[in-house]
Design a protein around this motif. Sequence first.
Motif, short mmCIF file in Angstrom:
data_model
loop_
_atom_site.label_atom_id
_atom_site.label_comp_id
_atom_site.label_asym_id
_atom_site.label_seq_id
_atom_site.Cartn_x
_atom_site.Cartn_y
_atom_site.Cartn_z
N PRO A 50 0.81 -1.22 0.00
CA PRO A 50 0.00 0.00 0.00
C PRO A 50 0.85 1.27 0.00
CG PRO A 50 0.11 -0.89 2.20
CD PRO A 50 0.82 -1.86 1.30
N ARG A 51 0.28 2.25 -0.60
CA ARG A 51 0.85 3.60 -0.51
C ARG A 51 0.10 4.25 0.64
NH1 ARG A 51 3.25 6.54 -4.74
NH2 ARG A 51 3.41 8.71 -4.15
N HIS A 54 0.74 0.63 6.44
CA HIS A 54 1.20 -0.73 6.15
C HIS A 54 1.60 -1.40 7.46
CE1 HIS A 54 2.55 -3.99 3.76
NE2 HIS A 54 3.84 -3.73 3.77
N ARG A 72 3.19 1.40 9.82
CA ARG A 72 3.99 2.52 9.35
C ARG A 72 3.36 3.08 8.07
NH1 ARG A 72 8.45 3.15 5.95
NH2 ARG A 72 8.13 1.00 5.31
N THR A 74 3.83 4.41 4.49
CA THR A 74 4.91 4.17 3.54
C THR A 74 5.28 5.40 2.72
OG1 THR A 74 3.36 3.37 1.87
CG2 THR A 74 4.38 1.71 3.30
N VAL A 75 4.60 6.50 2.94
CA VAL A 75 5.01 7.73 2.26
C VAL A 75 5.70 8.67 3.25
CG1 VAL A 75 4.30 9.71 0.88
CG2 VAL A 75 3.16 7.51 0.58
N SER A 76 5.03 8.90 4.37
CA SER A 76 5.63 9.79 5.37
C SER A 76 6.68 9.06 6.21
CB SER A 76 4.56 10.36 6.29
OG SER A 76 4.10 9.35 7.19
N TYR A 77 6.64 7.76 6.19
CA TYR A 77 7.51 6.89 6.99
C TYR A 77 7.24 7.01 8.49
CZ TYR A 77 10.34 6.13 2.74
OH TYR A 77 10.77 5.81 1.47
N GLU A 78 6.16 7.68 8.83
CA GLU A 78 5.83 7.81 10.24
C GLU A 78 5.41 6.45 10.80
OE1 GLU A 78 2.88 10.31 13.23
OE2 GLU A 78 2.80 10.72 11.08
N ASP B 251 14.71 10.81 8.33
CA ASP B 251 13.46 10.50 9.02
C ASP B 251 13.62 10.43 10.53
OD1 ASP B 251 11.28 10.04 7.00
OD2 ASP B 251 12.94 8.94 6.12
N HIS B 252 12.54 10.73 11.20
CA HIS B 252 12.44 10.63 12.65
C HIS B 252 13.53 11.44 13.35
CE1 HIS B 252 10.37 6.45 11.86
NE2 HIS B 252 9.78 7.46 11.26
N THR B 438 13.03 15.47 4.22
CA THR B 438 12.23 14.28 4.51
C THR B 438 10.91 14.28 3.75
OG1 THR B 438 11.49 15.37 6.51
CG2 THR B 438 13.21 13.72 6.75
N VAL D 243 -0.54 -0.12 -6.53
CA VAL D 243 -1.69 0.73 -6.27
C VAL D 243 -2.65 0.67 -7.46
CG1 VAL D 243 -2.42 3.10 -5.80
CG2 VAL D 243 -0.30 2.23 -4.79
N LYS D 246 -4.45 -2.70 -7.63
CA LYS D 246 -5.50 -2.80 -6.63
C LYS D 246 -6.80 -2.18 -7.15
CE LYS D 246 -6.08 -2.61 -1.67
NZ LYS D 246 -5.74 -1.93 -0.42
N ASN D 302 9.24 -1.37 2.70
CA ASN D 302 8.46 -0.76 1.63
C ASN D 302 8.47 0.76 1.81
OD1 ASN D 302 7.86 -3.45 1.41
ND2 ASN D 302 5.72 -3.10 0.87
N GLY D 303 8.52 1.48 0.72
CA GLY D 303 8.52 2.93 0.86
C GLY D 303 8.23 3.63 -0.44
N TYR D 304 7.35 4.59 -0.36
CA TYR D 304 7.03 5.41 -1.51
C TYR D 304 7.56 6.83 -1.31
CZ TYR D 304 3.65 1.84 -3.05
OH TYR D 304 3.06 0.69 -3.48
N GLY D 305 8.42 7.02 -0.34
CA GLY D 305 8.84 8.36 0.05
C GLY D 305 9.95 8.95 -0.81
N ARG D 307 12.91 8.31 -0.64
CA ARG D 307 14.11 8.48 0.18
C ARG D 307 14.28 7.19 0.98
NH1 ARG D 307 9.86 10.74 2.55
NH2 ARG D 307 9.62 10.36 4.77
#
Lengths: 122, 1016, 219, 416
Positions: A50-51, A54, A72, A74-78, B251-252, B438, D243, D246, D302-305, D307
């Motif tokens: 997912p974007r 996740h 988490r 997956t875009v903001s990584y928060e 990040d973070h 970020t 995406v 889906k 996984n990451g769409y950031g 970065r």
Amino acid sequence: MFYIFCPYCGEHREEEEFHPKGQAHISRPADPEATSDEEWGDYLFFRDNPRGVHHELWVHAVGCRKFFNITRHTVSYEILEVYKMGEQPSITAEHYAAQQGAASADKERNASQAKHQEGVRA
Amino acid sequence: MSQPNRLKTGGRVDRSRQLTFTFNGQRYQGHPGDTLASALLANGVDIVNRSFKYSRPRGIVAAGAEEPNGIVQLGSSEAGQVPNVRATQQALYQNLSARSTNGWPNVQRDLMGLVGKLGGQFMPPGFYYKTFMAPASMWLTYEKYIRKAAGLGRSPTENDADIYDHRHQHCDVLVVGAGPAGLSAALAAGRAGARVILVDEQEEMGGSLLSSRESIDDAPATTWAEKVLKELSALEDVTLMPRTTANGYHDHNFVTLHERCTEHLADIAPHVGGRRQVRSRMHRVRAGQVVLASGAHERPLVYAGNDVPGNMLAGAVSTYIRRYGVVPGNRLVLATSNDDGYRAALDWSEAGREVVAIADARQNPDGELVEQARAKGIRVIAGSAVIEARGDKRVAVAKVAKIDIEGFKVSGPVEELACDTIASSGGFSPVVHLASHTGSRPTWNEELLGFVPSPVKGMTPTGGAHGVYALGKVIADGFKAGSAAGEACGFERQDASLPKVDERREGAAVALYQVPHQKATLRGPKQFVDMQNDVTAAAIELATREGFESIEHVKRYTALGFGTDQGKLGNINGMAIAARCLGRTIPEVGTTVFRPNYTPVSFGAIVGRHCGELFDPERYTAMHQWHVENGAEFEDVGQWKRPWYFPQKRRAENGERLETMHEAVARECSAVREKVGILDASTLGKIDIQGPDAREFLGRVYTNKWAKLAPGRVRYGLMCKDDGMVFDDGTTSCLGENHFLMTTSTGGAATVLEWLEIWHQTEWPELDVYFNSVTDHWATMTVTGPEARKLMAELTDIDLDKDSFKFMDWHEGNVAGVPARVFRISFTGELAYEINVQANYAMHVWKKLFAHGDKYGLTPYGTETMHVLRAEKGFIIAGQDTDGSVTPEDLGMHWAIGYDKPNSWIGKRALTRPDTKRTDRKQMVGLKPKDPSVVLEEGAQVVFDPNHAIPMPMKGHVTSSYYSPTLQSGFALAVVKGGHQKMGETVYLPMVDGQVHEAEIVSPIFLDPKGERQNV
Amino acid sequence: MSNAQQFDTRPAGEHASEIAVESPLAYSMHRSGAPKVKADTRVTLRERAFLGHLTLRGGAIVLDEALRDVLGMSLPGEPLGLVQASFDGPAGECSIQWLSPDEWLLIVPGGEEFDVERRLREALGDAHFAISNVSGGQTLLELKGEAAREVLMKSVAYDVHPRHFPVGKAVTTVFAKASVILRRPSEERWELVVRRSFADYTYRWLLDAGEEFGIGVER
Amino acid sequence: MQRYSGFGLVKHALSHHENWERQWRNPTPKKAYDVIIVGGGGHGLATAYYLAKEFGVTNVAVIEKGWLGGGNTARNTTIVRSNYLWDESAALYEHAMKLWEGLSQDINYNVMFSQRGVLNVGHTLQDMRDIQRRVNANRLNGIDGEVLDAKGVQELVPIMDCSKNARYPVMGASWQPRAGVARHDAVAWGYARAADALGVDLLQNTEVTGFKIRDGQVYGVHTNRGDIEAKTVGCVTAGNSGVMAKMAGIKLPLESHPLQALVSEPIKPVLDTVVMSNHVHGYISQSDKGDLVIGAGIDGYNGYGQRGSYPTVEHTLQAIVEMFPIFSRVRMNRQWGGIVDTCPDACPILSKTKVKGLYFNCGWGTGGFKATPGSGHVFAASLAKGEMHPIAKPFSIDRFNTGALIDEHGAAGVAH
């Protein structure tokens, strides 16, 4: 670089101590022999991607060596939530969307619903 | 004359001390406190470089990180070379040696400049996409010449003489920037008791206060800065780090800081007390809160000829005068769109030099500074701008005219003013770089005419970094941010007792980026937007005409912002020009995103100590010293250093020589087959498994059966992943009913342990079993060969009788007086004892074996011999004979597959998928070359028809291949399609050199198929 | 009983003292040497070799009980805890630290580990637990001196500030490109428990990182 | 289409560059097309170009939610090579390589394809076994390649540390002379311009928000600019493929990971070839501008950031300085991240789906850029004919259920 709360060590640790192990809550079919080739292939290879929100499995590899789950974005990584093996997330994509959309949403209701949401498997 | 532009007084340089330096081979003087740029300006050096594309002469423009032109090659020795140093950020030191990076034969007289002048018009943006296409074969030749023009500075050709360091930092509050906002933020957080780190990229903390005209508490601004710094340095948990750039925000709230420890002293770090010092140090900071007090960068105005040396930023002019005591010229014309630019004119005038005029783009400038200028008798031309700078190697004339900003045109007559310096100010751009690292995109603030940071969790911008510019407000804002950051970390809010700063009445600024010229942009003289990459306003206009409408397209097509300054000066102007051309507003055109680094960082600093012998751990066994002393050659296996073979000296015609690997391995192999050899096998992974469900667990992770393995017995096991592919193997011994010792391959130790844990913790937590790594606890030595029993008998109290200590048994006892577990397992096919002792006693046992072994011909052997011996027996090495696409069936290991086990062990289900059931899969076989002297190449491809045209169908490949002194022939293991059904058939192996080898498919067990030798 | 096999890996008997024993740092000292402690040395390194190291696995409650019975000490009450006690026997001290919710590291004076393990096994009876003797597989390094913390800051990403790392804390963490167990048994002393095969790397790293503080090795 | 040439450039210079045409139009979406390509990156644009040029399908729309070539096309390290191990991959990448070799002329846009050769360095015995296996396979597949020993590597790259003192000494390398680098942005722009000239509508800032599917057949897409119809839709959206899938009710075995890269400041030419190392894990080339272009590894999460994590960059630079100690004082200018869609077997998916008319081209992992022309070409052929091109066939989604994976981890183990 992530700063991850290890639910077993009880404190935040640097990402370098952890390894990501893919999507959380992927359980091996109870009776593999009864699965079709397609079902088995799905179990082996097909993951949510997912974007957004996740649920992931991580291990505190250089630390307590325990596996646990992280919710988490997956875009903001928060990191929205960390929970132990065997536990269920209280924050899901739907819950998160609702939270972002309407701050007044009844959190408790969402949390109880979360367990029944699609995409969150035990 | 020395330092013609140096003022007699003023500034923060130490005039009592002289520093000598050279630039382009010429000697100059400067003072401590100078940067290279200020010292060059003091000495009247106008041209510091030539531009990248057009080779135009360029001078210093700015006083900090935003400088695009003053890029030099630093270093007086080869090992001390540093490419692309920004002169405005390099502190001057004695004997500093710098050169321009471009310009041939030199920066003053440059032949390429002629090319640039004449050919410039043939080099619009993207010209190379449109040319050099014919003929196709010529591109590499064209490119050779294009590449010749590449680059700024050069790489050293010698290895770095310096060392670098990392430091892991943790703090509550990280304050980036020690200007008025940062100082005050650090003060608030520090007083609250927070762990604070305050960093500033400059040599000295204070930021804009160091060149400010304003007073704080009725004293010079620097006095306040000194007072605050004094208080901060007295606080135990406050760390002050000048000369340190926050270059990446991850990040973070993970921020990397680059501290230049000795770069201000020399190009190679001086030793202190005979000890090396680090050249620079990366701090890896995890901060609770980040206060971004990075200030703002002034924007230049974009006018024709704005790149001729002598064109500078207004703020930089002030900085050079007030901080360094350097006036970079004699006659100044100021072009500005705001009040702040006036500081340059006032400072210039107060330094005793002539201000020719101020071209103010505003119709009715009326701020306090404007009035001060008028009071000094300076001519202010309202509603006007410098539309063009003229001059060859230095500004000579400023062409000033009334302009119509809305209509983008010159609206009055052009006046030519003789001058040597043009300072310009187009307002300020908050330094939002870190805030966007970020992924947060800055937002345009129309009132401030600049981008301000969007919210980032745990980060608070303050002062100029979010558009607060008035000094009093900046200090208050900083304090508030620092206090709030401290509070967010659990400390008490601090009440501000703010210093007194007189508020200045400020006139409104006007939005001006590109200044109109009499000629259309495409036809007029060049107006530079990004000086380092020679990007002009015309280039941006052309890009938009060609359909490049996204700002990302414009940037990529023109190279705007891709220089080492990363567009700190040019990006906003470039966006404004694109917006003008597209008829959009700046925020419609897009936002500007920055990536680390804020300013460049040497690779060495990022690498730190992780280089040379500390690049990666070397893991040693307990017998390593013996191996070294006995001349072993080593093989890297994972991080381990394993003895590869032990070459011995041989007599040669002229004295002695060492054996070749082939000779050594032949000797070692024969020793094992005929006498006795010994291998250090300590690197194998060892996992201690205890618990009532240990046996059940083994049954699930291994393909074969474990239910009946009795204590005292050992079994070989094969592990698959759930896709059915083999990933590791090894033996597991039953130590007690609920107690097992598993061995893994050397490289697989950590992977297998984690594999067991993940299944236990996530899938089968109900099984009562624990896994502990004991790899390092045990040292393992394999004594193997026909004489092994005799040798062992001399040293052990264990009953070695073949009936009481059988093959695949293990016993415990003493070996050489040391308690040992001895396993009768064999990877060589010979009689073998694997002795496991606590590693601290291993060297003793090893040496005792040799003390007794000589008479039996005990020979140490390494991994190469081990491989030959095991391959003769058809034993696989996971990772060499398998590659993640091989099933146990493919290996022909039916005997190790427990299809009838009660559980669906890992890998079982996958073996019945259509592809894994195919009979023409690649299967493990032996290959015997028809010519016994041939040793097939490992990786050689197997074909059935060597005369087939290319592409030739490949049917498999050689995984292991050696010469066997026992068989007196080359032999190989290979995987071949349908190989199990092709015994005796001939295959071909076409080689790179055109040779085609022939081989016969045979059983992979070349020696002693019944296993009689190991079972004696 | 646990049906596990216990094995004393230390030589015993009359000739035991003749058996050469080599600590994990033996080769390193031989190869890289050991810089002397000088007047301006701000950090010192000492190996405390040949201690008894036992990994205990099991439930906290049963292990705690057994530990009280056998050694008269309790498990640390919290994660990341380190408890020290004097060892009731011929030599010195022992310590127990939390490694994970079901894993502890017990360090006892060298030579005592077999007996301690045996007594623990007896006390634990039929409970589900595991004890692994890892005495040969790791060693304990001690860092002391005013610059000890700075050397650690160069080496571990973990926060070693006294506010965050008080006496009585112990963590497993990344050390350069290896891993260590880092412990703070007292105000002035840090301990690193290092795997044998990584000991040489750790040693060389410490010498390199400690150079600017004049690191000295006590032997 | 205005033809580009040196002569044309001179002509335009004399008219102050005021007469350059747009490189592509900015059309209004039509109601319907024969084929819709979702995703205006290199692969999507190449697909559209070959559809129009080779297969006569010109009524094509490329729908791009941002700007053309704005995804991984804009973020990769520009390496082009075809020395893949397995027959299926080798065929695909070599097909691409052949197209690369005439691409600038074909599309009249200099993509600066520079065949300066790629070295894959080996540091262990197993590395060398793998290298020999791959080179042998390459040659039998008609792909150029040779195995060099350490001395050969040193001769080719004199500045590399090939000494025995290195922690992992260089033992040798594979060498593909025809491999090299290309100017990544130009590939997207060149295809865009050429496709546009053949009548393809390039719709930027147009986001597909859903698929129109009836009775298992796709007949269009929903976008933020209205519905657009087509009975053939090719989805070429790289990191966003999951995406997109889906939305169509399809599962793909893809995970999107951050992949980082970085560049040094520009320095004078010092490195002529592309050097890659699986073992110490880094790869490097020097651009025509002088930047050292360095690729880092994939982050495991996984990451769409766009970065990744900082230690990944540290490890990469450690590897680079290990191989090239003289670069210790060269300075890193900029780092960035892309989103790579990775398959479990490190091979792409070029496949029909259970929705008729809907095709996916994704999962390129770290191999996407180098495949651009080949991927576009075989995908175009498949869309045009309704039948997967023979080269594309082994890359079907079905392989994850039958088990017929094409495991390229060896060749793609290091990102490139």
